[in-house]
Design a protein around this motif. Structure first.
Motif, PDB file in Angstrom:
ATOM      1  N   ILE A   1       0.908  -1.002   0.054  1.00 44.32           N
ATOM      2  CA  ILE A   1      -0.029   0.063   0.085  1.00 44.32           C
ATOM      3  C   ILE A   1       0.874   1.176   0.043  1.00 44.32           C
ATOM      4  O   ILE A   1       0.656   2.240  -0.931  1.00 44.32           O
ATOM      5  CB  ILE A   1      -1.021  -0.006   1.200  1.00 44.32           C
ATOM      6  N   ASP A   2       1.759   1.324   0.948  1.00 45.04           N
ATOM      7  CA  ASP A   2       2.611   2.510   1.065  1.00 45.04           C
ATOM      8  C   ASP A   2       4.256   2.403   0.864  1.00 45.04           C
ATOM      9  O   ASP A   2       4.912   3.249   1.338  1.00 45.04           O
ATOM     10  CB  ASP A   2       2.294   3.224   2.350  1.00 45.04           C
ATOM     11  N   LEU A   3       4.467   1.271   0.292  1.00 50.07           N
ATOM     12  CA  LEU A   3       5.904   0.846   0.217  1.00 50.07           C
ATOM     13  C   LEU A   3       6.863   0.753   1.441  1.00 50.07           C
ATOM     14  O   LEU A   3       7.807   1.623   1.418  1.00 50.07           O
ATOM     15  CB  LEU A   3       6.435   1.890  -0.890  1.00 50.07           C
ATOM     16  N   GLY A   4       6.170   0.362   2.515  1.00 51.51           N
ATOM     17  CA  GLY A   4       6.943   0.379   3.750  1.00 51.51           C
ATOM     18  C   GLY A   4       6.954   1.702   4.347  1.00 51.51           C
ATOM     19  O   GLY A   4       7.837   2.017   5.138  1.00 51.51           O
ATOM     20  N   GLY A   5       5.797   2.429   4.156  1.00 45.40           N
ATOM     21  CA  GLY A   5       5.802   3.620   4.833  1.00 45.40           C
ATOM     22  C   GLY A   5       6.430   4.976   4.255  1.00 45.40           C
ATOM     23  O   GLY A   5       6.543   6.139   4.566  1.00 45.40           O
ATOM     24  N   LEU A   6       6.878   4.606   2.969  1.00 42.30           N
ATOM     25  CA  LEU A   6       7.577   5.729   2.138  1.00 42.30           C
ATOM     26  C   LEU A   6       6.660   6.854   1.534  1.00 42.30           C
ATOM     27  O   LEU A   6       6.644   7.762   1.449  1.00 42.30           O
ATOM     28  CB  LEU A   6       8.459   4.997   0.965  1.00 42.30           C
ATOM     29  N   VAL A   7       5.226   6.320   1.191  1.00 43.04           N
ATOM     30  CA  VAL A   7       4.282   6.805   0.519  1.00 43.04           C
ATOM     31  C   VAL A   7       3.116   7.409   1.226  1.00 43.04           C
ATOM     32  O   VAL A   7       2.592   6.364   1.956  1.00 43.04           O
ATOM     33  CB  VAL A   7       3.870   6.472  -0.750  1.00 43.04           C
ATOM     34  N   PRO A   8       2.903   8.620   1.487  1.00 39.80           N
ATOM     35  CA  PRO A   8       1.623   8.849   2.275  1.00 39.80           C
ATOM     36  C   PRO A   8       0.466   8.441   1.286  1.00 39.80           C
ATOM     37  O   PRO A   8       0.206   8.712   0.039  1.00 39.80           O
ATOM     38  CB  PRO A   8       1.407  10.535   2.400  1.00 39.80           C
ATOM     39  N   VAL A   9      -0.658   7.761   1.940  1.00 38.04           N
ATOM     40  CA  VAL A   9      -1.842   7.295   1.362  1.00 38.04           C
ATOM     41  C   VAL A   9      -3.019   7.726   2.008  1.00 38.04           C
ATOM     42  O   VAL A   9      -3.169   7.414   3.032  1.00 38.04           O
ATOM     43  CB  VAL A   9      -1.590   5.814   1.078  1.00 38.04           C
ATOM     44  N   GLU A  10      -3.963   8.411   1.117  1.00 39.68           N
ATOM     45  CA  GLU A  10      -5.398   8.787   1.647  1.00 39.68           C
ATOM     46  C   GLU A  10      -6.098   7.426   1.859  1.00 39.68           C
ATOM     47  O   GLU A  10      -5.821   6.278   1.419  1.00 39.68           O
ATOM     48  CB  GLU A  10      -6.021   9.260   0.553  1.00 39.68           C
ATOM     49  N   PRO A  11      -6.841   7.302   3.146  1.00 43.03           N
ATOM     50  CA  PRO A  11      -7.523   6.120   3.749  1.00 43.03           C
ATOM     51  C   PRO A  11      -8.536   5.623   2.468  1.00 43.03           C
ATOM     52  O   PRO A  11      -8.495   4.427   2.446  1.00 43.03           O
ATOM     53  CB  PRO A  11      -8.346   6.723   4.698  1.00 43.03           C
TER      54      PRO A  11
ATOM     55  N   ARG B   1       6.231  16.912   2.210  1.00 45.55           N
ATOM     56  CA  ARG B   1       6.378  17.104   0.678  1.00 45.55           C
ATOM     57  C   ARG B   1       5.252  16.270   0.162  1.00 45.55           C
ATOM     58  O   ARG B   1       5.167  15.194   0.116  1.00 45.55           O
ATOM     59  CB  ARG B   1       7.850  16.360   0.203  1.00 45.55           C
ATOM     60  N   TYR B   2       3.982  17.029  -0.413  1.00 40.92           N
ATOM     61  CA  TYR B   2       2.973  16.421  -0.934  1.00 40.92           C
ATOM     62  C   TYR B   2       3.199  15.388  -1.980  1.00 40.92           C
ATOM     63  O   TYR B   2       2.656  14.420  -2.222  1.00 40.92           O
ATOM     64  CB  TYR B   2       2.127  17.431  -1.174  1.00 40.92           C
ATOM     65  N   TYR B   3       4.258  15.814  -2.790  1.00 45.53           N
ATOM     66  CA  TYR B   3       4.676  15.093  -3.857  1.00 45.53           C
ATOM     67  C   TYR B   3       4.920  13.509  -3.714  1.00 45.53           C
ATOM     68  O   TYR B   3       5.127  12.812  -4.644  1.00 45.53           O
ATOM     69  CB  TYR B   3       5.688  15.843  -4.789  1.00 45.53           C
ATOM     70  N   ASP B   4       5.306  13.366  -2.425  1.00 42.17           N
ATOM     71  CA  ASP B   4       5.587  11.943  -2.169  1.00 42.17           C
ATOM     72  C   ASP B   4       4.536  10.924  -2.402  1.00 42.17           C
ATOM     73  O   ASP B   4       4.681   9.813  -2.668  1.00 42.17           O
ATOM     74  CB  ASP B   4       6.071  11.704  -0.707  1.00 42.17           C
ATOM     75  N   ILE B   5       3.227  11.536  -2.640  1.00 39.42           N
ATOM     76  CA  ILE B   5       2.082  10.681  -2.888  1.00 39.42           C
ATOM     77  C   ILE B   5       2.377   9.887  -4.352  1.00 39.42           C
ATOM     78  O   ILE B   5       1.674   8.953  -4.842  1.00 39.42           O
ATOM     79  CB  ILE B   5       0.724  11.206  -3.212  1.00 39.42           C
TER      80      ILE B   5
END
Length: 496
Positions: free
Chosen positions: A273-283, A410-414
């Protein structure tokens, strides 16, 4: 015809035109009428092809003369404005090239035309295709047909908006760090980043696109159309020394998929889902991707939630992307900085911090990174993730600074779910997997084995056959458009 021409797939239109049930001129005229009605709001097509109807007439004359139908006979397509089109202005979204009209087509456009396609026009792009929001000083901002106050994504946002808005059934995008997959997700499309070299790339300043390659690929409203277009685009060409030899793969047949989605049974999937916490993800994005995983399990797929160490990704992107930015834009920056857009300037200036040692280290790290991904794909047939960590953001508000109610630096991390596979060269697709409560599409990214786009297409087609409800078109509401927020700031992707 009983059905609205603009709602038909590229495959269906090619059959109808090839069998002379409808003329290529009728098809092109229907698309142009929809462009007239909706493009003033969507701003997806920045330059129309004045010869589109003439090209359609040429298709009709050819068929009337008894010629055999071609794979894309009479199918209107849009071409991203950083891809060369003979006789049609190609600006790269930049004031530097505002009046540039190429004398030759890119190989991909040559091949589309040779297959019978009609170039409808050029699709908007951020300057030199380096942002995830499609806007530039020449043509302004492209809007999302699902909600005209949201972004269409980038950098192939013009193509995404045009195809989703039914201005054309298919189009060309380009993808470095996700620029096909991001707008495909935001606009509810199927879109593929092929393996580098699958689609021969010429003209280009760099015949050997060293490090992470910028590739061209198809975007469409159906998986079948993605495969059909890729089949036309693929193949070697000596003008591109990186182009791949023929492998005997039939992408069009693969994209028609298994006769029964149950044919996916036994497919091994690695879910992250988030690549091991790397990517912020909307629920809501996480919920839809997990639902897709459960749906795949119900078809007999074997889903394991797992991933690999990606702690080196930021360094890999810093070195490889910095190298590319310096190579492509330093001279332009030194001559034309005063007319360049802030997102591009930000990325060039960040790249100027990169030295040869950082590039070399990035390549060593990327090699280790590849071995970890390869090992994962030895145990699984495909990797699945969200295509983006969030749905399309609004244009009438400042760029978000939080994801799922949590502040982000950094929003672009999504968008790192896409970039993490660009650096491997693996083929990857975004395919629709549902809609948020606000009616915005969400894409499921599927990453396939090296050089096997056919397997990727077959899998995507099987999932699409099981869930046709994910494939529908929006009702565009021009009256709802609110001006873009003056405070909106798109900084460009800068990873340090």
């Amino acid at each position: 015809m009983d059905q609205d021409i603009t709602s038909l797939s590229a495959a269906r239109l090619a059959r109808e035109v090839g069998e002379r049930k409808v003329s290529a001129r009728e098809v092109a005229a229907a698309m142009l009428a929809r462009v007239d009605a909706l493009n003033p709001t969507l701003n997806a097509i920045c330059t129309l092809n004045d010869a589109a109807l003439d090209e359609a007439d040429a298709v009709d004359r050819r068929l009337a003369g008894g010629a055999a139908a071609r794979p894309l006979e009479g199918v209107p397509v849009v071409v991203k404005d950083n891809i060369f089109t003979r006789g049609i202005r190609t600006t790269f979204g930049s004031k530097i090239l505002e009046h540039d009209v190429p004398e030759e087509d890119s190989i991909c456009v040559e091949r589309l035309r040779a297959a019978g396609a009609v170039v409808l026009g050029k699709a908007n792009t951020p300057e030199f295709a380096h942002d995830v929001n499609t806007t530039n000083p020449l043509f302004g901002t492209t809007r999302n047909p699902w909600n005209v106050n949201h972004t269409a994504g980038g950098s192939s946002g013009g193509t995404g908006s045009a195809v989703a808005g039914r201005l054309a059934p298919a189009g060309l995008g380009t993808d470095l760090g996700g620029a096909i997959r991001i707008p495909s997700s935001f606009n509810g499309l199927a879109g593929m980043r092929p393996a580098p070299g699958r689609v021969a790339f010429y003209p280009t300043e760099f015949g050997w696109d060293t490090l992470v390659a910028h590739v061209q690929g198809p975007m469409a409203r159906t998986v079948e159309d993605v495969g059909l277009v890729l089949d036309v685009l693929s193949g070697p060409d000596d003008r591109d020394p990186m182009s791949l030899p023929e492998q005997g793969l039939d992408f069009a047949a693969a994209a028609r998929g298994p006769a029964d989605p149950a044919g996916l049974a036994g497919t091994r999937l690695a879910l992250s889902i988030d690549l091991g916490g790397l990517v912020p993800v909307e629920p809501e994005v996480e919920s839809l991707v997990r639902r897709a995983a459960r749906d795949l399990e119900s078809l007999g797929c074997l889903v394991s939630e797992t991933f690999f160490d990606n702690s080196s990704l930021a360094e890999i992107i810093f070195g490889t992307r910095g190298f590319g930015m310096i190579a492509r834009y330093t001279e332009r920056y030194e001559r034309h900085r005063d007319v360049m857009t802030p997102p591009l300037i930000n990325q060039i200036e960040a790249a100027r911090e990169v030295d040869v040692q950082a590039v070399a280290r990035a390549e060593r790290l990327r090699t280790d990174y590849w071995q970890r991904v390869r090992a994962l794909l030895e145990r699984h047939d495909f990797i699945i993730t969200p295509a983006c960590g969030a749905p399309a953001f609004r244009l009438d508000r400042p760029l978000p600074d939080e994801v799922g109610g949590r502040k982000v630096e950094r929003y672009y991390d999504i968008f790192l779910t896409a970039y993490t596979f660009s650096v491997t060269g693996l083929p990857a697709m975004s395919i629709p997997c549902g809609f948020t409560s606000d009616g915005l599409p969400v894409g499921l990214q599927v990453v396939g084995p090296r050089l096997r786009e056919d397997l990727l297409l077959r899998f995507a087609a099987g999932f699409a056959a099981a869930h046709p409800e994910h494939y529908r078109s929006p009702e565009v509401d021009p009256a709802a458009a609110i001006p873009v927020e003056e405070a909106f700031s798109s900084p460009g992707l800068v990873v340090r």
